[in-house]
Design an enzyme around this catalytic site. Structure first.
Site, mmCIF file in Angstrom:
data_model
loop_
_atom_site.group_PDB
_atom_site.id
_atom_site.type_symbol
_atom_site.label_atom_id
_atom_site.label_comp_id
_atom_site.label_asym_id
_atom_site.label_seq_id
_atom_site.Cartn_x
_atom_site.Cartn_y
_atom_site.Cartn_z
ATOM 1 N N HIS A 1 -0.756 -37.111 14.170
ATOM 2 C CA HIS A 1 0.478 -37.804 14.534
ATOM 3 C C HIS A 1 1.473 -36.830 15.155
ATOM 4 C CE1 HIS A 1 -0.780 -41.466 12.378
ATOM 5 N NE2 HIS A 1 -1.401 -40.601 11.593
ATOM 6 N N LYS B 1 0.826 -1.208 0.000
ATOM 7 C CA LYS B 1 0.000 0.000 0.000
ATOM 8 C C LYS B 1 0.861 1.260 0.000
ATOM 9 C CE LYS B 1 -3.708 0.215 2.615
ATOM 10 N NZ LYS B 1 -4.628 0.411 3.782
ATOM 11 N N ARG C 1 -4.914 -7.422 5.845
ATOM 12 C CA ARG C 1 -5.368 -8.786 6.097
ATOM 13 C C ARG C 1 -6.756 -9.051 5.532
ATOM 14 N NH1 ARG C 1 -4.805 -5.684 10.456
ATOM 15 N NH2 ARG C 1 -6.491 -5.322 11.956
#
Length: 553
Positions: free
Chosen positions: A388, A210, A272
């Site tokens: 796992h 920006k 975001r």
């Protein structure tokens, strides 16, 4: 205006929830299921192509009603309308937060300072379509006339995480043949390794910033520009291979980018929340503009659901308030995002920034210290791999870790019974979190295996799984542009709702700015220049000394 007319923890709705928490303490979810055969269907809601099963939560009808009453007491409905209408909900920067306008189909105007931002968005989408179609049709080429085969997107934070997530998620729709690469880290290894994989004749660079001053992005862009010039030797060719998404057109022009190749970034869109804008060009290059528009349509469908659905049937609201329930009343400090789809593997990374940068605050909108916890730590990873690894802590650790399981009902890659196996893994994990395994069950299991009483007494306590660990299960028919758009928008609105409850500004990020400010003083010292702060603290000073001694510069 602040969300809470009175202090949050003084509200009667807050006290009601504290009472419910005490009554539910020690009540296993298994018992709630056994009491109520219709629980799963009652705690199941749908919207914008997504479905949420939230029955595996420490929840009763009374708790849900109390959570939604708390939301209403914090003026959620009014705050939601302020967001969607373009009012200045970013209090500290006096700006709207109009990411929803980026996916508005253009049927109604939204004015910011007298300007119709929807019309401006539509003009930008048209420019994006012209560029993307030109590149994908090979009508727009590099300086030697060869078509573009690779796009390198240089950005960081929201200019990187969102587009990377979506371009991975929509790989089955990537029929353009253009490969997309992302460079974010200031670690020189990333840009160097990326440049080794591409050709200067056929690579298009997108500089996503920006301000056009973000240090990591600008430094990586300089390396890319120098690399390009070393191969082509023509400054004029830069304008054919470099484009920018920025609000700083003069800086982009000084870099060598033609103003016609600069796409806008607006103050009313946070990084975001920006993948829906021209920041999403890498997505469009990967999957084409038709699919990019479908992504926007899915997000807009979630916007409409968020605006129109009653609170008790509203996906973002229900998920947000369940998060408040665990964060503020049960002491949960983290929240796990567990996508059971390889294409969605980067979803936890994007949501980590979205949530933690938005609600990682310690003062109210009025500037008063918070007397309650704000946002949790967001983390996670792709299933079934995590089973796992860190699922052990979820199941038998001492911490309460709510989780969102996310899985499509259909796969893009049907191989033998793999998707059924994956779905079974997802369901078994959420059930194990909820039901657990009692000591009696562990003892019976060991006895059935032929263990002696001594062995049972020794091993049984280690096989106990406490259970009563909450989770949500989000499903969609398939991972498509529409469902990916809806999924990301769902979490955007969930984050906003929680910010309303906690009375924080979800759209600023001053903590991010501090590191940038301090870095400006440290870098000159690392480079041996006189400028910059000459003292900070003994740790920083000593590490600067070690860096200089090692010749790190």
């Amino acid at each position: 205006m602040p969300a809470n007319p009175t202090v949050l923890t003084s509200k009667p709705e807050w006290q009601t929830l504290k009472d419910h928490r005490e009554r539910l303490d020690g009540v296993p979810m298994k018992e709630l299921f056994s009491r109520d055969p219709g629980r799963a269907r009652r705690y199941f809601i749908e919207g914008a192509g997504l479905s949420l099963d939230f029955s595996k939560n420490r929840l009763t009808d009374e708790v849900l009603d109390a959570l939604l009453a708390l939301a209403s007491s914090c003026n959620l409905e009014a705050r939601r309308e302020s967001l969607l209408k373009g009012e200045r909900v970013n209090v500290t920067e006096n700006r709207p937060a109009l990411h929803t306008a980026l996916r508005n189909p253009g049927t109604e105007a939204i004015l910011v300072d007298g300007q119709d931002v929807v019309a401006e968005v539509q003009r930008t989408l048209a420019r994006m379509a012209t560029l993307v179609d030109g590149v994908l049709s090979s009508n727009r080429t590099g300086y030697t006339g060869k078509p573009f085969t690779d796009v390198v997107s240089i950005g960081i934070g929201g200019s990187y995480l969102g587009p990377k997530l979506v371009s991975e998620a929509l790989k089955p729709y990537g029929e353009s043949g253009v490969r997309c690469h992302y460079v974010a880290n200031i670690d020189g290894t990333e840009i160097c390794e990326t440049l080794r994989r591409v050709s200067p004749e056929t690579t298009l660079f997108l500089i996503q910033s920006k301000s056009f001053r973000t240090q990591e992005t600008l430094e990586n862009s300089k390396v890319a520009r120098q690399w390009f010039l070393e191969h082509c030797g023509d400054e004029q060719a830069v304008s054919r291979h470099f484009m920018a998404v920025t609000a700083n057109v003069p800086a982009a022009r000084d870099f060598g980018i033609d103003p016609d190749n600069v796409f806008p970034m607006w103050d009313w869109v946070g990084g975001r929340y920006s993948l829906w804008s021209a920041i999403g060009l890498p997505i469009a290059f990967t999957v084409g503009m038709t699919n990019f528009r479908a992504l926007l349509a899915g997000a807009h469908a979630m916007d409409q659901h968020f605006q129109q659905a009653p609170l008790h049937r509203n996906l973002p609201v229900v998920m947000a308030m369940l998060g408040v329930w665990y964060n503020n009343f049960w002491g949960a400090e983290t929240h796990a995002i567990l996508p059971y789809d390889h294409y969605l593997r980067s979803l936890p990374d994007h949501l980590q920034q979205l949530d933690m940068e938005s609600n990682g605050k310690s003062v109210t909108q009025g500037g008063e210290p918070l007397a309650w916890q704000s946002g949790p730590v967001i983390w996670g990873g792709v299933g079934a791999n995590g089973q796992h690894a860190y699922h052990q802590l979820i199941h038998q650790g001492t911490r309460l870790i709510p989780a969102d399981f996310i899985i499509p009902l259909q796969t893009h890659n049907p191989v033998a019974n793999h998707h059924a196996d994956l779905f079974a893994n997802c369901l078994s994990q959420s059930r194990a979190m909820m039901a657990g395994k009692s000591l009696d069950e562990a003892r019976a299991e060991l006895a059935a295996e032929g263990c002696t009483e001594a062995e049972i007494a020794q091993l049984a306590p280690h096989k106990v799984i406490p259970g009563n660990k909450p989770s949500n299960t989000l499903t969609m028919e398939k991972v498509t542009p529409e469902t990916v758009g809806a999924l990301i928008a769902l979490y955007e609105h969930r984050t906003f709702v929680q910010g309303v409850i906690w009375d924080v500004d979800s759209f600023d990020q001053w903590g991010v700015e501090l590191g940038k400010q301090l870095g400006k003083g440290i870098l000159p010292r690392l480079l041996g220049e006189e400028a910059g702060s000459q003292t900070s603290d003994s740790s920083t000073d000593y590490l600067i000394e070690r860096f200089r001694s090692a010749g790190g510069a």
